[in-house]
Design an enzyme around this catalytic site. Structure first.
Site, PDB file in Angstrom:
ATOM      1  N   CYS A  50     -86.201 -92.117  47.077  1.00 18.27           N
ATOM      2  CA  CYS A  50     -85.029 -92.077  46.209  1.00 18.27           C
ATOM      3  C   CYS A  50     -84.985 -93.201  45.183  1.00 18.27           C
ATOM      4  O   CYS A  50     -84.281 -93.104  44.178  1.00 18.27           O
ATOM      5  CB  CYS A  50     -83.756 -92.090  47.055  1.00 18.27           C
ATOM      6  SG  CYS A  50     -83.625 -90.694  48.189  1.00 18.27           S
ATOM      7  N   HIS A  77     -77.961 -94.030  42.199  1.00 21.99           N
ATOM      8  CA  HIS A  77     -78.613 -92.925  42.891  1.00 21.99           C
ATOM      9  C   HIS A  77     -77.530 -92.041  43.496  1.00 21.99           C
ATOM     10  O   HIS A  77     -76.612 -92.531  44.152  1.00 21.99           O
ATOM     11  CB  HIS A  77     -79.536 -93.470  43.980  1.00 21.99           C
ATOM     12  CG  HIS A  77     -80.022 -92.433  44.937  1.00 21.99           C
ATOM     13  ND1 HIS A  77     -80.530 -91.209  44.523  1.00 21.99           N
ATOM     14  CD2 HIS A  77     -80.081 -92.426  46.292  1.00 21.99           C
ATOM     15  CE1 HIS A  77     -80.881 -90.510  45.586  1.00 21.99           C
ATOM     16  NE2 HIS A  77     -80.609 -91.216  46.671  1.00 21.99           N
ATOM     17  N   ASN A 128     -78.205 -84.779  46.657  1.00 23.96           N
ATOM     18  CA  ASN A 128     -79.197 -85.843  46.574  1.00 23.96           C
ATOM     19  C   ASN A 128     -80.535 -85.234  46.167  1.00 23.96           C
ATOM     20  O   ASN A 128     -81.163 -84.527  46.949  1.00 23.96           O
ATOM     21  CB  ASN A 128     -79.314 -86.545  47.933  1.00 23.96           C
ATOM     22  CG  ASN A 128     -80.274 -87.731  47.909  1.00 23.96           C
ATOM     23  OD1 ASN A 128     -81.055 -87.902  46.988  1.00 23.96           O
ATOM     24  ND2 ASN A 128     -80.229 -88.539  48.952  1.00 23.96           N
TER      25      ASN A 128
END
Length: 324
Positions: free
Chosen positions: A114, A251, A281
């Site tokens: 990520c 993020h 996500n």
């Protein structure tokens, strides 16, 4: 004069297939209320069976180049952040390079989960600062749905597929925080937390792809702490305060993590770009997706000071401070 990397174009791509929380509730033991309250996610996009990570990356790259008004032939560097490459090798970035008709320069993948986009942005920025590249495509692209255990409701509800990209171009400036471009990047990792967020497969370990596994509470606790630290690190390195940041582009993992980080920094939620509700996500793709959305809808304007931050498996974490 100082050589800077300016973001001159932003692009994105989300697959057409939208899966809502209600859709997932037909598949696993969950509900829209359960997912929304804990994560802020309401829907996510899933790649079609014939869509690969390179397809998503290519669409986002073309969108970014069009926004920049720059032909693909000018690009001499592609850094593609992904955890879900088309193949074990070659690099998915080389597939994108070929499809764009680029035959000069170099292209490679980067894997930091990520945090991948922030890591890739830092790598490309260093190549430009050193004069080894003039125009770079930095892409975050994922088909994360391919590594999910669709019977594990603690993970399958969190992730989606997508791609985002930026075009970086070299520019000479005064070397102050008023300059347009990447002012600084800050990267970290701590491998002691390897198995708190990982995939239980791989070519060397199991000769299989494996599935995402996560110890959610530990990841949440580390995320809020590390993200706050790395944001403060970026501000201190540039002699700036949180009040001077125009936009925080985090993020997009979980609404509660994003809000927790903003509270620690005493930043109003109005200055935080949050897109997790409609794409979940998307790992390395989430920051460039959020950035592109805020640029294209007019929230982020030229001259704005933007702070990006992310944390991913490994653990990895990092931040980038950019004057748009």
């Amino acid at each position: 004069m100082v050589r800077r990397s300016r973001i001159v174009g932003c692009g994105s791509y989300l697959p057409r297939n939208v899966v809502t929380n209600h859709d997932l509730a037909q598949r696993v033991d969950t509900s829209d209320d359960w997912i929304t309250q804990r994560t802020g996610i309401r829907s996510r996009h899933l790649a079609a069976p014939d869509e690969k990570t390179s397809d998503l990356a290519l669409a986002a790259a073309r969108n970014a180049l069009e926004h920049a008004g720059i032909p693909a032939s000018d690009v001499d560097l592609i850094v593609l952040a992904t955890t879900t490459p088309d193949h074990t090798f070659p690099a998915t970035a080389t597939r994108v390079q070929a499809e764009l008709g680029i035959t000069q320069g170099f292209a490679f993948d980067l894997q930091a989960v990520c945090s991948g986009f922030v890591f890739a942005l830092s790598v490309a920025d260093n190549f430009i600062r050193l004069g080894q590249a003039k125009t770079a495509l930095v892409i975050g692209a994922e088909t994360f749905s391919r590594i999910l255990d669709w019977e594990d409701r603690t993970t399958c509800v969190l992730f989606g597929d997508g791609a985002g990209a930026v075009v970086l171009q070299a520019a000479e400036d005064e070397g102050t925080t008023a300059d347009r471009g990447i002012l600084s990047t800050h990267l970290h990792s701590d491998g002691r937390h390897y198995e708190l967020l990982w995939v239980d497969g791989g070519p060397s370990a199991t000769q299989s792809t494996g599935h995402v596994r996560m110890v959610g509470q530990d990841v949440f606790r580390h995320a809020v702490t590390r993200l706050s630290e790395v944001v403060i690190e970026a501000l201190e390195a540039n002699g700036l305060s949180a009040a001077e940041i125009d936009w925080l582009v985090p993020h997009q993992a979980n609404k509660r993590i994003i809000e927790g980080t903003a509270r620690k920094l005493k930043m109003p939620v109005e200055k935080v770009v949050m897109t997790v509700d409609h794409h979940g996500n998307t790992s390395a793709a989430s920051i460039p997706l959020a950035l592109a959305e805020a640029v294209h809808d007019g929230r982020i304007k030229q001259g704005d000071l933007v702070l990006m931050e992310a944390m991913g498996g490994g653990f990895t974490w990092g931040s980038a401070l950019v004057r748009m």
